[in-house]
Design an enzyme around this catalytic site. Sequence first.
Site, PDB file in Angstrom:
ATOM      1  N   HIS A  53      -0.027 -10.691   7.677  1.00 59.28           N
ATOM      2  CA  HIS A  53      -1.154  -8.687   7.186  1.00 59.28           C
ATOM      3  C   HIS A  53      -1.388  -8.615   6.391  1.00 59.28           C
ATOM      4  O   HIS A  53      -1.639  -9.211   5.562  1.00 59.28           O
ATOM      5  CB  HIS A  53      -0.021  -7.891   6.569  1.00 59.28           C
ATOM      6  CG  HIS A  53      -0.079  -6.647   5.533  1.00 59.28           C
ATOM      7  ND1 HIS A  53       0.901  -5.679   6.678  1.00 59.28           N
ATOM      8  CD2 HIS A  53      -0.732  -5.950   5.446  1.00 59.28           C
ATOM      9  CE1 HIS A  53       0.214  -4.799   5.486  1.00 59.28           C
ATOM     10  NE2 HIS A  53      -0.675  -4.711   4.780  1.00 59.28           N
TER      11      HIS A  53
ATOM     12  N   HIS B  62       1.832   1.049   6.950  1.00 60.95           N
ATOM     13  CA  HIS B  62       1.809   0.869   6.305  1.00 60.95           C
ATOM     14  C   HIS B  62       2.489   1.500   5.285  1.00 60.95           C
ATOM     15  O   HIS B  62       1.951   2.924   5.866  1.00 60.95           O
ATOM     16  CB  HIS B  62       0.347   0.903   5.344  1.00 60.95           C
ATOM     17  CG  HIS B  62      -0.615  -0.686   5.335  1.00 60.95           C
ATOM     18  ND1 HIS B  62      -0.794  -1.028   7.142  1.00 60.95           N
ATOM     19  CD2 HIS B  62      -1.460  -1.031   4.594  1.00 60.95           C
ATOM     20  CE1 HIS B  62      -1.844  -1.794   6.588  1.00 60.95           C
ATOM     21  NE2 HIS B  62      -1.936  -2.048   5.264  1.00 60.95           N
TER      22      HIS B  62
ATOM     23  N   GLU C   8       3.808   2.450  -0.307  1.00 66.48           N
ATOM     24  CA  GLU C   8       3.005   1.168  -1.057  1.00 66.48           C
ATOM     25  C   GLU C   8       2.512   1.984  -2.456  1.00 66.48           C
ATOM     26  O   GLU C   8       2.308   1.940  -2.952  1.00 66.48           O
ATOM     27  CB  GLU C   8       1.650   1.033  -0.935  1.00 66.48           C
ATOM     28  CG  GLU C   8       0.926   0.053  -1.266  1.00 66.48           C
ATOM     29  CD  GLU C   8      -0.305  -0.581  -0.815  1.00 66.48           C
ATOM     30  OE1 GLU C   8      -0.802  -1.372  -1.142  1.00 66.48           O
ATOM     31  OE2 GLU C   8      -0.487   0.036   0.611  1.00 66.48           O
TER      32      GLU C   8
ATOM     33  N   ASP D 283      -2.008  -9.877   2.515  1.00 67.30           N
ATOM     34  CA  ASP D 283      -2.498  -8.493   2.059  1.00 67.30           C
ATOM     35  C   ASP D 283      -4.083  -8.543   1.890  1.00 67.30           C
ATOM     36  O   ASP D 283      -4.736  -9.276   2.241  1.00 67.30           O
ATOM     37  CB  ASP D 283      -1.582  -7.985   1.139  1.00 67.30           C
ATOM     38  CG  ASP D 283      -1.635  -6.267   1.445  1.00 67.30           C
ATOM     39  OD1 ASP D 283      -2.391  -5.869   2.284  1.00 67.30           O
ATOM     40  OD2 ASP D 283      -1.509  -5.749   0.008  1.00 67.30           O
ATOM     41  N   ASN D 284      -4.305  -7.832   0.929  1.00 66.69           N
ATOM     42  CA  ASN D 284      -6.019  -8.460   0.402  1.00 66.69           C
ATOM     43  C   ASN D 284      -6.009  -9.328  -0.450  1.00 66.69           C
ATOM     44  O   ASN D 284      -5.558  -9.508  -1.008  1.00 66.69           O
ATOM     45  CB  ASN D 284      -6.521  -6.184  -0.258  1.00 66.69           C
ATOM     46  CG  ASN D 284      -5.385  -5.290   0.176  1.00 66.69           C
ATOM     47  OD1 ASN D 284      -4.753  -4.867   0.769  1.00 66.69           O
ATOM     48  ND2 ASN D 284      -7.199  -4.603   0.790  1.00 66.69           N
TER      49      ASN D 284
END
Length: 440
Positions: A73, A223, A226, A326-327
């Site tokens: 992810h 997603h 969050e 993730d990011n």
Amino acid sequence: MLVIRQARVPAAVLPVGMLEGASLDSLEPWLQVDIEIVDGVFSRIGPSLAAAPGARVIDADRRIVLPGLIDAHVHLDKTHTWDRAPNRSATFAEALSTLARDKAHWTEEDLFRRASFGLRCAYAHGTRLIRTHVDTGLPWAEVSHAVMAELRRQWKGVIALQTVPLCPGTDWLGPHGPALADLALKHGASALGGFLLPGPELPAQIGRLLELAEERGVGIDLHVDENGDPAAEVLRAVATGVLRAEFRRPVTCGHCCSLAVQAPDRVRSTVALVREAGIGVIALPECNLYLQGRRTGGYPRSPVWRGLTLINDLCDAGVPVACASDNVHDAFHRYGDYDMLQVWALAVRLGHLDERLSESVEMVTRTPAVLAGRADLGRIEPGLPASLVLLPGRSLGEALSRPAAPRSRLDGETLASPEPPAWTEAANGPPAMARVLPPS
């Protein structure tokens, strides 16, 4: 032919038959084995293997050896935009608005340069598969998906690159839903996805997305939740929708942060539904640690919740849980380096996974590989393609204490000790669509 001697391999990624009668220390759940590789495939695994004449031998010297790491992810289209689009408040709202403005820069050349840099970082850290979510809307997402498809082609055999479209759940319910799905799948997407928000239309959005996925023969990767709002129960709604539709294809939900701030009885009920629906969960410890629970006023100013979903409780219930990057270096998360060893170490510390250290190894190897539909990866087993990461530590405690230490990776029968690309290359990388694979 290659034989790796004295490798300390976590038991969780070895063939089940090897564990019969083995005495494992719960704090150091590994077995010391030799690994034979023939024609790029794991051939034999066991103690003190006899090397065939002419075989090349590498002594792992009792170091920890893992299968190639799996990062299921990430957001390669957003990556390494922080320098030009910082999130000064470090809030979720500013991250959304900042990256929405930055999309004006997302040309083919810009996307290719930034995503290539991210892949080169992941390669240096030992990653074998990456699944990236790609912001998707008509018609501008055509460029983003095309760039990812070209990178998939270039990195084939080194890093398997999967894509999933990312858009609001309202888009799937709208008239352009089928076109969005077809755009992503035309460029090789592995699943349909999106971010879902609470609201009266949520059940219809989930139902329509499941219909589109079923019609096209793919799973979904979402997603959800969050945030730290106890009333946010999208995960529960997805599980209910999957059961109602009798959807049998893979379903993965990332984040699931709000689960950690809900009442225990409600959590038990939701987790039971998730287990029944066969949903896999991906925890994102680095990004959720950064964004969630950030206090901008009142007392105390320090965070009292660290954003992580309930990994131990999900695992106790039999829900498959993975961890991912993730990011990386964008408005949602300033830090990171596509290093799954760092992600694993952070998850162990934040989630107290030292209580289930053997199972935690699977969260960055076997489990995300299965969730990504690649059960041939993330394990060390005869007949599977050979992919290994050799760490300097001789125990899991040492490996987790220095997760940034240099390491070696083996692909097939080729051993390399790559270094991550210099930071200067993130802003001054190769021209668009140039071939930027690591040296062979």
